[in-house]
Scaffold this active site. Structure first.
Site: not given
Lengths: 342, 342
Positions: A71-73, A194, A178, A8, A284, A223, A6
């Protein structure tokens, strides 16, 4: 071998988020938005971020391979429409593809999907196929809340999600469940949002059966599985009250949690609660929590250290968590690793 | 003495939820809704539920006093308007007042508040005053998400909440930050929604300063503090990144967590992470998780057993968790206990 499941792409040059901001502004203004042709990033710019940040930590800590996604966000499935979500997703996935090409012995790709709030994820199938078949990606991130903080999509066990699950099974790629950035001011993206996203999605999978329909589907709860391990008794008891089996039986060979839990007692606790076969090593990196734990002098997200020091684990357990389980959950990495240069 | 800080009236006769359903239906139909005069419950009916369920477990387990409030999931702050929310709240609080009158050596009252989604909680002040001054209640439940699952209220650190916090400080009563029933189908009331509510509210209190403005305010985060203890490293690191102090310093003498964590390892973990001075014994009896843990043959919610068996605790620690901290957080119980018959 140590595989981090995991991470990003979070060391991108500033021109990338600037470009994305222009896309969103143009979309909101109703004028033509900039396309991939308007964003030129050199390999040297990419290397500058990767070498000085992400790969630096990865090498210092002794992580051999990282499964690497956009990037997840920044996925931002609540921000635009299908056409622009696809454009941004393809740009984001291409960055990952380029990074894997530049660093074939360090990174393995996983895909962002062009989800859009309120749109059934059928529209993600072609991009997933493209990333797996053309780019050699081995997994994808599936956002259970494309609204960005209002949790108004059907539960993951609803047929609404079936088309993307069918494709994931067909391609033999797992999904990391996610969320993306939070636009709901009650929650903070990398902290409460999250973790709430993880808890919400995990409970959906506990409360109804999805895996008798998709016996080979593999979903990763990032997480550390949100709040589930800490409240294992609550969720186990509620599962029983609803006629559902043991949580470990529900998880089976379908639900996995990662080790993105940023303190030693939390990792030790995770190891006490969740079966070793369902745990994937992950950090992460480089991400949500930056900085040193003043008690230890180490970065909060140095989860490799926590796993190495978790007293209950045997060498065989660690081998599963660091490598074996990742090879099982992401079957396509076996081929990637077999063909990598030594 | 053993004081349970968290229980709701959940053994009410069926005529109570039936009445409430009629209120809501009438409200939605735009016709006059039934009032308190239309609901007649005898003391014997109340006793039948209390004696056979809530007090039975309480006595069997050796819990001396329970801080008792209306059923949290039935508060329903998203369902009606100010006038009907007040009517229902007063009915609910009166039940608790009657139960405390019937069982003065077993229960101590805490108030439901007549919150309404979108309405600033100024409208709760009079009911809180009434419950404390007329009924002798010692605390209240404050719902951080009156929307019932969409988390669209301002964070608890926003001045929007100040009037009710001022009144709580003036009256010297703490608030348990507890959501109600969930109307968002992505979440389940007593599992993901409760825990998400706890996590969301706790992070709001971590990310901005509330207690320099309200130094005597005491807030209780139920269900073991949601996900915070398990993710202590994440939240601690994010607090530092945002210029905030240590989590233990933020909690200080203002934030407390209860022991509604329904397995032995979870309680042991809580005791490892959160300072003993910030932990209140509670079971949420009789409530969210019913049934026996097949491994132990005991009810999942028998948290007294877990606290008694938690290996790290000293006798002095247990005395704080079972009694001393409750006397500190709910100062008014000292007077109630001093005047109770032996």
């Amino acid at each position: 071998m140590i595989i981090d499941a995991h991470a990003h792409y979070t060391s991108e040059p500033k021109s990338v988020p600037d470009f994305r901001a222009k896309q969103i502004k143009a979309f909101n203004d109703g004028v033509p938005w900039p396309t991939r042709k308007d964003l030129t990033i050199s390999d040297d710019e990419i290397r500058a971020g990767i070498d000085s940040i992400q790969l630096k930590y990865q090498h210092e800590r002794g992580i051999d391979r990282t499964i690497f996604s956009p990037r997840a966000s920044a996925m931002g499935h609540h921000l635009t429409d299908e056409k622009l979500s696809l454009e941004w997703t393809q740009i984001s996935n291409e960055f990952v593809h380029r990074i894997v090409g530049l660093y074939p012995n360090d990174f393995i790709g996983a895909a962002q999907l062009p989800q859009v709030v309120g749109v059934r994820p059928d529209n993600c199938i072609r991009e997933l196929e493209r990333c797996v078949n053309e780019y050699g990606f081995v997994g994808c991130n599936l956002n259970p809340d494309p609204s960005g903080g209002f949790f108004n999509s059907p539960p993951l066990t609803d047929p609404w999600w079936y088309p993307i699950f069918e494709k994931m099974c067909e391609l033999d790629v797992p999904g990391m469940i996610h969320v993306s950035g939070c636009c709901n001011p009650s929650q903070y993206t990398t902290s409460s949002y999250y973790i709430n996203g993880d808890t919400t999605a995990f409970v959906q999978l506990i409360m109804a059966d999805l895996f008798s329909k998709f016996p080979t589907l593999k979903l990763i709860m990032p997480h550390g599985g949100g709040a589930i391990p800490y409240h294992w008794g609550r969720f186990r008891g509620i599962a029983f009250m609803n006629g559902r089996p043991e949580l470990t039986e529900i998880m089976g060979n379908n639900i996995f949690v990662d080790t993105c839990v940023y303190h030693q007692p939390g990792i030790d606790f995770l190891m006490d609660i969740v079966p070793v076969d369902n745990i994937l090593f992950a950090s992460e990196l480089w991400g949500a929590v930056k900085g040193l734990n003043p008690d230890t002098g180490r970065e909060f997200d140095d989860t490799k250290h926590y796993v190495e020091n978790s007293p209950k684990l045997t060498a065989a357990d660690r081998a599963k968590i660091f490598e074996g389980n990742a090879r099982k959950v992401f079957p396509r990495i076996n081929k990637v690793l077999a063909t990598a240069k030594a």
